[in-house]
Design an enzyme around this catalytic site. Structure first.
Site, PDB file in Angstrom:
ATOM      1  N   ASN A   1       0.845  -1.195   0.000  1.00 29.38           N
ATOM      2  CA  ASN A   1       0.000   0.000   0.000  1.00 29.38           C
ATOM      3  C   ASN A   1       0.879   1.243   0.000  1.00 29.38           C
ATOM      4  O   ASN A   1       1.949   1.244   0.605  1.00 29.38           O
ATOM      5  CB  ASN A   1      -0.882  -0.017   1.265  1.00 29.38           C
ATOM      6  CG  ASN A   1      -1.812   1.179   1.337  1.00 29.38           C
ATOM      7  OD1 ASN A   1      -2.240   1.696   0.318  1.00 29.38           O
ATOM      8  ND2 ASN A   1      -2.109   1.620   2.550  1.00 29.38           N
TER       9      ASN A   1
ATOM     10  N   HIS B   1       1.142   5.205   1.112  1.00 26.19           N
ATOM     11  CA  HIS B   1       0.495   6.077   2.081  1.00 26.19           C
ATOM     12  C   HIS B   1       1.190   7.440   2.084  1.00 26.19           C
ATOM     13  O   HIS B   1       2.432   7.492   2.152  1.00 26.19           O
ATOM     14  CB  HIS B   1       0.547   5.449   3.486  1.00 26.19           C
ATOM     15  CG  HIS B   1      -0.184   6.242   4.514  1.00 26.19           C
ATOM     16  ND1 HIS B   1      -1.562   6.282   4.594  1.00 26.19           N
ATOM     17  CD2 HIS B   1       0.264   7.055   5.501  1.00 26.19           C
ATOM     18  CE1 HIS B   1      -1.920   7.081   5.582  1.00 26.19           C
ATOM     19  NE2 HIS B   1      -0.840   7.563   6.148  1.00 26.19           N
TER      20      HIS B   1
ATOM     21  N   ASP C   1      -2.505   0.676   8.196  1.00 21.82           N
ATOM     22  CA  ASP C   1      -1.193   1.264   7.856  1.00 21.82           C
ATOM     23  C   ASP C   1      -0.126   0.893   8.880  1.00 21.82           C
ATOM     24  O   ASP C   1       0.750   1.700   9.212  1.00 21.82           O
ATOM     25  CB  ASP C   1      -1.315   2.797   7.755  1.00 21.82           C
ATOM     26  CG  ASP C   1      -2.266   3.199   6.624  1.00 21.82           C
ATOM     27  OD1 ASP C   1      -3.017   4.170   6.821  1.00 21.82           O
ATOM     28  OD2 ASP C   1      -2.267   2.515   5.575  1.00 21.82           O
TER      29      ASP C   1
ATOM     30  N   SER D   1       5.180   6.751   2.180  1.00 25.21           N
ATOM     31  CA  SER D   1       5.627   5.414   2.587  1.00 25.21           C
ATOM     32  C   SER D   1       5.000   4.357   1.700  1.00 25.21           C
ATOM     33  O   SER D   1       3.870   4.533   1.214  1.00 25.21           O
ATOM     34  CB  SER D   1       5.199   5.126   4.036  1.00 25.21           C
ATOM     35  OG  SER D   1       5.615   6.152   4.912  1.00 25.21           O
TER      36      SER D   1
HETATM   37  C1  GRF Z   1      -2.453   8.654  -2.634  1.00 29.05           C
HETATM   38  O1  GRF Z   1      -1.738   9.687  -1.968  1.00 29.05           O
HETATM   39  C2  GRF Z   1      -2.486   7.418  -1.784  1.00 29.05           C
HETATM   40  O2  GRF Z   1      -1.317   7.175  -1.049  1.00 29.05           O
HETATM   41  C3  GRF Z   1      -3.594   7.784  -0.839  1.00 29.05           C
HETATM   42  O3  GRF Z   1      -4.577   8.399  -1.636  1.00 29.05           O
HETATM   43  C4  GRF Z   1      -3.922   9.012  -2.732  1.00 29.05           C
HETATM   44  C5  GRF Z   1      -4.517   8.449  -3.980  1.00 29.05           C
HETATM   45  O4  GRF Z   1      -4.148   9.279  -5.007  1.00 29.05           O
HETATM   46  N1  GRF Z   1      -4.109   6.591  -0.183  1.00 29.05           N
HETATM   47  P1  GRF Z   1      -4.388   8.775  -6.524  1.00 29.05           P
HETATM   48  O5  GRF Z   1      -5.799   8.185  -6.566  1.00 29.05           O
HETATM   49  O6  GRF Z   1      -3.325   7.746  -6.811  1.00 29.05           O
HETATM   50  O7  GRF Z   1      -4.231  10.032  -7.337  1.00 29.05           O
END
Ligand code: GRF
Length: 198
Positions: A105, A107, A143, A134
């Site tokens: 994932n 984050h 997370d 991360s």
């Molecule tokens: C990313 O920053 C991801 O880490 C977080 O939500 C955002 C999603 O952005 N969980 P996208 O949909 O890839 O533009």
């Protein structure tokens, strides 16, 4: 390495991975993109000719039933790796257990700082001078899994959630593309699932 990417939003991280995987030298292929809603990011899959699918969370009476259908789709695809990239749903422990440790994932914070769905907003509210991005292995916490890669990112005066998130996302993309590459080459061994120096 075959990768299934799960999204909920704009899929900018997904797009970066699709572009990287478009290079024949990159050792991973995105084989499908799944979403829990009619996510805008599915358009990137269409553009790259990658199958997309939606398992609409709102059409299920429980998270477990939704996850059972998502699990069936993933069982059909049998990807080597599942990437959660902006999936704004917690996966039930049963689904995580089925695929662990082959789910990672991205984050937008320097975990374990600011976990959860609002990592960017929380960092801003905390007034910290820096946050981060991360890439972790998904476990059945929020997370809390082993960190595979992370990098510090400055919070600038006048930052809004949007300007800060826009500074974080390019770093997330670079980390994600590098981590997937390192998993594909065996440089990262998910079975050992802990930070492995680059
Ligand atoms: C990313 O920053 C991801 O880490 C977080 O939500 C955002 C999603 O952005 N969980 P996208 O949909 O890839 O533009």
């Amino acid at each position: 390495l075959s990768v299934a990417v799960l999204i909920s939003g704009t899929g900018s991280n997904l797009r970066a991975l699709l572009e990287a995987a478009n290079d024949p030298a990159y050792p991973a292929r995105v084989v499908a993109v799944g979403a829990d809603r009619d996510a805008a990011g599915l358009a990137h899959a269409d553009e790259f000719g990658i199958p997309g699918f939606v398992v609409p969370f709102r059409e299920y009476t429980s998270r477990e039933e939704w996850a059972e259908e998502l699990g069936r789709r993933l069982d059909e695809l049998q990807p080597d790796l599942i990437v959660l990239s902006g999936l704004m749903r917690l996966l039930p422990a049963a689904l995580v257990a089925r695929w662990q440790p082959r789910i990672i994932n991205t984050h937008p914070a320097f975990l374990p700082e600011f976990p959860g769905a609002h990592g960017v907003r929380d960092a801003l509210a905390a007034g910290v001078p820096e946050t981060g991005a991360s890439v972790i292995v998904v476990d059945d916490g929020v997370d809390t899994g082993p960190i595979l890669a992370q990098e510090r990112i400055p919070v600038l005066p006048g930052d809004t959630e949007e300007t800060l998130h826009d500074r974080i996302k390019p770093v997330e993309r670079r980390l994600l593309i590098d981590v997937v590459r390192r998993i594909a080459t065996g440089d990262i061994d998910l079975a050992r699932s802990s930070r492995q120096p680059a």
